[in-house]
Motif scaffolding. Structure first.
Motif, PDB file in Angstrom:
ATOM      1  N   ASN A   1       0.824  -1.216   0.000  1.00  0.00           N
ATOM      2  CA  ASN A   1       0.000   0.000   0.000  1.00  0.00           C
ATOM      3  C   ASN A   1       0.854   1.260   0.000  1.00  0.00           C
ATOM      4  O   ASN A   1       0.586   2.210  -0.723  1.00  0.00           O
ATOM      5  N   LEU A   2       1.897   1.248   0.836  1.00  0.00           N
ATOM      6  CA  LEU A   2       2.794   2.410   0.906  1.00  0.00           C
ATOM      7  C   LEU A   2       3.419   2.679  -0.465  1.00  0.00           C
ATOM      8  O   LEU A   2       3.417   3.812  -0.953  1.00  0.00           O
ATOM      9  N   TYR A   3       3.941   1.635  -1.088  1.00  0.00           N
ATOM     10  CA  TYR A   3       4.612   1.811  -2.376  1.00  0.00           C
ATOM     11  C   TYR A   3       3.630   2.268  -3.454  1.00  0.00           C
ATOM     12  O   TYR A   3       3.968   3.063  -4.327  1.00  0.00           O
ATOM     13  N   GLN A   4       2.409   1.742  -3.381  1.00  0.00           N
ATOM     14  CA  GLN A   4       1.386   2.177  -4.342  1.00  0.00           C
ATOM     15  C   GLN A   4       1.142   3.681  -4.216  1.00  0.00           C
ATOM     16  O   GLN A   4       1.091   4.406  -5.211  1.00  0.00           O
ATOM     17  N   VAL A   5       0.994   4.130  -2.982  1.00  0.00           N
ATOM     18  CA  VAL A   5       0.779   5.563  -2.757  1.00  0.00           C
ATOM     19  C   VAL A   5       1.992   6.344  -3.277  1.00  0.00           C
ATOM     20  O   VAL A   5       1.852   7.340  -3.994  1.00  0.00           O
ATOM     21  N   ASN A   6       3.198   5.874  -2.978  1.00  0.00           N
ATOM     22  CA  ASN A   6       4.404   6.601  -3.384  1.00  0.00           C
ATOM     23  C   ASN A   6       4.526   6.735  -4.902  1.00  0.00           C
ATOM     24  O   ASN A   6       4.811   7.829  -5.392  1.00  0.00           O
TER      25      ASN A   6
END
Ligand SMILES: [Fe+2]
Ligand SMILES: [Fe+2]
Length: 313
Positions: A144-149
């Protein structure tokens, strides 16, 4: 118009190859962007394959295609929602006139300022979050974090495209400056204070995506009504991605609270020391984080009475 050209160096649905000057300028910016991503993007992530969604068109079938990608190979691109026929201006002195496809000289400085300020928040949040991959509570959260980034990276592309296309040399200089400012850095900080605060842990990230991305949604909703049509169209597409960012915050905070309440029930206590010893985050700590992120986010809306807001309206 809605299909995206992936054979170009820069994926786009704006017929970039028909405007050689613009294409060249953006292709010069691209390696600088990648250098920024390598320096300031997610720490220690460059070689991992991440299951990410990538937009391949702006219609409902194509805006989220999932697959494994190494993040530096992510296809960042330029996507505008299709133009609305005969779109009109809905606000202010020009209400009822046709929406602008180009920038009227008298509004150039203000529009530039709005676009740069919006654009600046995108790389800023990537910088704020860059160490969190090292302490992810689960693979689910890490993805999820990487998707947002990667999507915040694309949002920067969206604003840089507008700067390059409509603001000439000034716009290209702003595009460079967007890669030079650094979140929290004393001598060249990001423009808005909320984006200079540290995001040192996952509770901060969840509060940030809950509150600050929600502010982002309000700002983008306002820009989606802009009289300057290309800005309206690009922000409309960004909003589809923003929903997931808020989901990350909401689901993160709900999981933490649910676990805390379960422990409080189990141990029949609200004693912070006992609860921390049981491995959960006590409610007063949650409240402190909430107070901080809520305040910092509310500041982004500016003063109740604002001459800027009046002008922009
Ligand atoms: Fe964004
Ligand atoms: Fe976001």
């Amino acid at each position: 118009m809605s299909s995206i050209n992936y054979s170009d160096k820069i994926p786009n649905n704006v017929n970039l190859s028909e405007d050689r000057t613009l294409q060249r300028a953006l292709e010069q910016w691209q390696p600088n962007y990648l250098e920024w991503w390598n320096d300031m993007g997610p720490d220690g992530s460059q070689n991992s394959e991440v299951y990410l969604r990538t937009a391949v068109s702006v219609d409902p079938q194509g805006w989220a295609q999932f697959g494994h990608v190494k993040m530096p190979d992510y296809r960042w691109g330029i996507f505008l929602n299709p133009g609305e026929q005969d779109r009109k201006i809905h606000f202010g002195d020009h209400k009822g006139e046709a929406a602008w496809q180009d920038i009227p000289g008298e509004y150039r400085a203000n529009l530039r300022r709005i676009i740069v300020t919006q654009g600046d928040t995108e790389p800023a949040s990537v910088e704020q979050q860059r160490h969190l991959g090292q302490t992810a509570p689960s693979l689910y959260d890490l993805r999820n974090l990487y998707q947002v980034n990667v999507e915040e990276g694309r949002h920067l592309w969206a604003m840089v495209y507008l700067l390059h296309k409509y603001f000439g040399r000034d716009g290209r200089e702003e595009g460079e400056a967007l890669l030079q400012r650094r979140s929290g850095q004393a001598d060249n900080p990001r423009i808005l204070q909320a984006f200079n605060e540290a995001t040192p842990d996952w509770l901060s990230l969840f509060m940030f995506t809950y509150f600050t991305d929600r502010d982002g949604k309000f700002q983008l909703c306002a820009l989606a009504e802009s009289s300057f049509d290309p800005l309206a169209r690009t922000t409309k597409f960004m909003l589809t991605e923003e929903a997931h960012h808020m989901f990350v915050g909401e689901s993160g905070i709900s999981r933490i609270i649910a676990r805390t309440c379960a422990a409080m029930n189990e141990l029949k206590t609200d004693d912070t020391v006992r609860l921390r010893a049981a491995g959960v985050i006590d409610l007063p700590t949650l409240q402190r984080y909430l107070n901080f992120h809520f305040s910092v986010t509310i500041d982004l809306f500016g003063a109740d009475e604002s001459s800027n807001a009046a002008i922009f309206y």
